[in-house]
Design an enzyme around this catalytic site. Structure first.
Site, short mmCIF file in Angstrom:
data_model
loop_
_atom_site.label_atom_id
_atom_site.label_comp_id
_atom_site.label_asym_id
_atom_site.label_seq_id
_atom_site.Cartn_x
_atom_site.Cartn_y
_atom_site.Cartn_z
N SER A 212 -3.72 -31.85 6.04
CA SER A 212 -4.86 -30.99 5.75
C SER A 212 -6.15 -31.77 6.04
O SER A 212 -6.31 -32.29 7.13
CB SER A 212 -4.76 -30.49 4.30
N LYS A 216 -7.14 -34.05 9.38
CA LYS A 216 -8.34 -34.11 10.22
C LYS A 216 -8.76 -35.58 10.39
O LYS A 216 -9.12 -36.03 11.48
CB LYS A 216 -9.50 -33.33 9.59
N GLN A 258 -10.63 -20.86 8.56
CA GLN A 258 -11.72 -21.83 8.38
C GLN A 258 -12.45 -21.98 9.73
O GLN A 258 -11.82 -22.19 10.76
CB GLN A 258 -11.13 -23.17 7.95
N GLU A 266 -18.69 -26.51 3.13
CA GLU A 266 -17.63 -26.85 2.17
C GLU A 266 -17.62 -28.33 1.81
O GLU A 266 -17.40 -28.69 0.65
CB GLU A 266 -16.26 -26.47 2.74
N TRP A 310 -5.58 -19.59 6.87
CA TRP A 310 -6.85 -20.26 7.16
C TRP A 310 -6.70 -21.47 8.06
O TRP A 310 -7.69 -21.99 8.59
CB TRP A 310 -7.60 -20.61 5.87
N HIS A 346 1.79 -25.18 2.17
CA HIS A 346 0.86 -26.11 2.81
C HIS A 346 1.20 -27.56 2.42
O HIS A 346 1.31 -27.88 1.24
CB HIS A 346 -0.56 -25.75 2.37
#
Ligand SMILES: *[C@@H]1O[C@H](CO)[C@@H](O)[C@H](O)[C@H]1NC(C)=O
Ligand SMILES: *[C@@H]1O[C@H](CO)[C@@H](O)[C@H](O)[C@H]1NC(C)=O
Ligand SMILES: *[C@@H]1O[C@H](CO)[C@@H](O)[C@H](O)[C@H]1NC(C)=O
Ligand SMILES: *[C@@H]1O[C@H](CO)[C@@H](O)[C@H](O)[C@H]1NC(C)=O
Length: 401
Positions: A212, A216, A258, A266, A310, A346
């Site tokens: 998640s 990134k 997203q 965010e 998302w 997730h």
């Protein structure tokens, strides 16, 4: 709409060595007039000329790196003027304590290592650096490091800007985003391992992973640190292995994903200046297929989850399909894998993907060069939005010589 102007606004000629490039010169721009609502062409230099050779790609990668740094990631600082390292080990547990300073305040961080049992290979153990512990199964014979990246650069919400060890060292106003701060920390860990043979890690066989938001981060670390042999982002979504333009397209077609406009409100994963571009993505002279391509020809395998709307599944598939052309152009398409399935929560690992993951570990960390890593697949569950490559990928893939 295709871009029409290709004039460099601010161009600095920097030495080939500092650009990491082998061309005699490699003109780097930090800003470029640009207007393209398709994915930008990785094989065209800033001045509009084509990328034809592998040396050309090295320079093109330096151009892309400079643009991403300027527009969205912030500046990656050099190594500190001093780096102290202390390694301790008890049984299968080790601690690598790093103290970095630039003459002023110092910071200390101490990632832990879990070592495999058995006799270490002559060159040392391969290692996976896991952002916040990661959430993938790591096979026998590979050491695991727990990297507390959120302590290096906080990621609670917008109040996290400038908070964390990295900013204690470089100042709260350092332009580096948390992504870049985390990558800087990974590079220092590798510096420390290189200067500490007693740690028994093979620094030629290092992987990074995270899920998640930390996926990134793992992708960015792989892009910025050439000593990472294998990069494994898991469910990294927007800001990771998806493209900003494709996520917006998915959103505009009814999927609540997203997007760039959401992400800058965010958290502080990207530099403050990125907010100037999120409402005009056509002006970005790159997208994340080009961030991922900075890893080539090194190995990248990313995993995505179509059950989590998302995460922008069409965007991940399209973006990685576009990035894949760079590995193909370099003659190593199987150094880039992708797998996208549903049927799990997730960041929960689906066992069906373990053979794919293990193949990449075998080939790139466990010295089994003949293992096939030809894995590139999706279940096609794209929130009912249609992926049409011709709408996004205008280039043909060259064979770089
Ligand atoms: C978006 O950027 C392009 C290229 O810089 C520019 O021509 C255009 O006017 C911008 N659009 C908006 C809405 O700002
Ligand atoms: C950081 O930037 C803010 C806002 O521009 C400024 O007020 C502050 O003095 C700066 N801090 C440092 C340490 O430079
Ligand atoms: C890989 O395959 C090549 C060609 O078949 C062979 O010569 C080599 O020994 C193999 N390497 C390993 C480590 O199995
Ligand atoms: C996609 O379309 C099908 C058929 O109309 C529908 O049942 C399903 O809920 C849709 N899925 C999404 C994610 O919108």
């Amino acid at each position: 709409m295709r871009f029409s102007t290709l004039i460099q606004l601010s161009v600095a000629f920097i030495s080939a060595a500092s650009a990491g490039a082998r061309r005699a010169d490699c003109p780097i721009a930090t800003s470029l007039p640009f207007d393209d609502d398709e994915l930008p062409d990785p094989f065209t230099f800033n001045d509009g000329t084509p990328v034809l050779t592998t040396d050309d790609w090295t320079c093109r990668a330096a151009q892309i790196n400079a643009l991403i740094s300027s527009y969205e990631a912030g500046a990656l600082p050099p190594p500190p003027s001093s780096l102290g390292v202390a390694f301790t080990r008890s049984g299968s547990s080790g601690t690598l304590s790093l103290t970095a300073s630039n003459g002023g305040p110092s910071i200390t961080f101490a990632p832990t290592i879990t070592f495999p049992s058995g006799t270490a290979p002559a060159a040392g153990w391969p290692l996976v650096i896991t952002f916040e512990g990661g959430s993938i199964p790591i096979p026998a014979g590979i050491a695991t490091m727990n990297y507390a990246n959120s302590a290096m650069a906080a990621q609670t919400d917008l109040s996290s800007r400038g908070v964390g060890l990295f900013y204690n060292l470089f100042g709260a106003n350092a332009t580096a985003s948390s992504m870049v701060a985390w990558a800087w920390g990974v590079s220092r860990i590798i510096d420390a391992l290189e200067q500490t043979p007693a740690a028994g890690i093979n620094t030629q066989r290092i992987a990074v992973t995270g899920c998640s938001r930390d996926g990134k981060g793992a992708l960015t670390a792989g892009a910025l640190e050439p000593r990472i042999a294998l990069t494994i982002p898991q469910e990294s979504g927007s800001g990771g292995d998806t493209c900003w333009r494709l996520s917006l397209f998915e959103q505009n077609n009814g999927a609540d994903v997203q997007t760039a406009t959401e992400i800058v409100q965010e958290n502080v994963w990207f530099a403050p200046g990125f907010a100037n571009f999120v409402n005009n993505l056509s002006a970005l002279p790159f997208d994340h297929h080009m961030l991922a391509a900075l890893i080539a020809p090194r190995a990248l395998v990313s995993f995505e989850n179509t059950d989590v709307v998302w995460l922008s599944p069409l965007s991940a598939w399209g973006c990685m399909s576009a990035a894949h052309t760079v590995w193909a152009a370099l003659g190593v398409p199987d150094n880039h894998g992708f797998a996208q399935v549903g049927g799990h929560e997730h960041c929960q690992w689906p066992a069906s993907l373990t053979p794919t993951l293990d193949a990449f570990f075998d080939k790139f960390l466990l010295d089994q060069p003949n293992v096939s890593t030809e894995f590139f697949s999706t279940n096609g569950a794209f929130n009912n939005v249609t992926w049409n490559p011709a709408d996004w990928i205008s280039w043909t893939t060259p064979q770089l010589t």
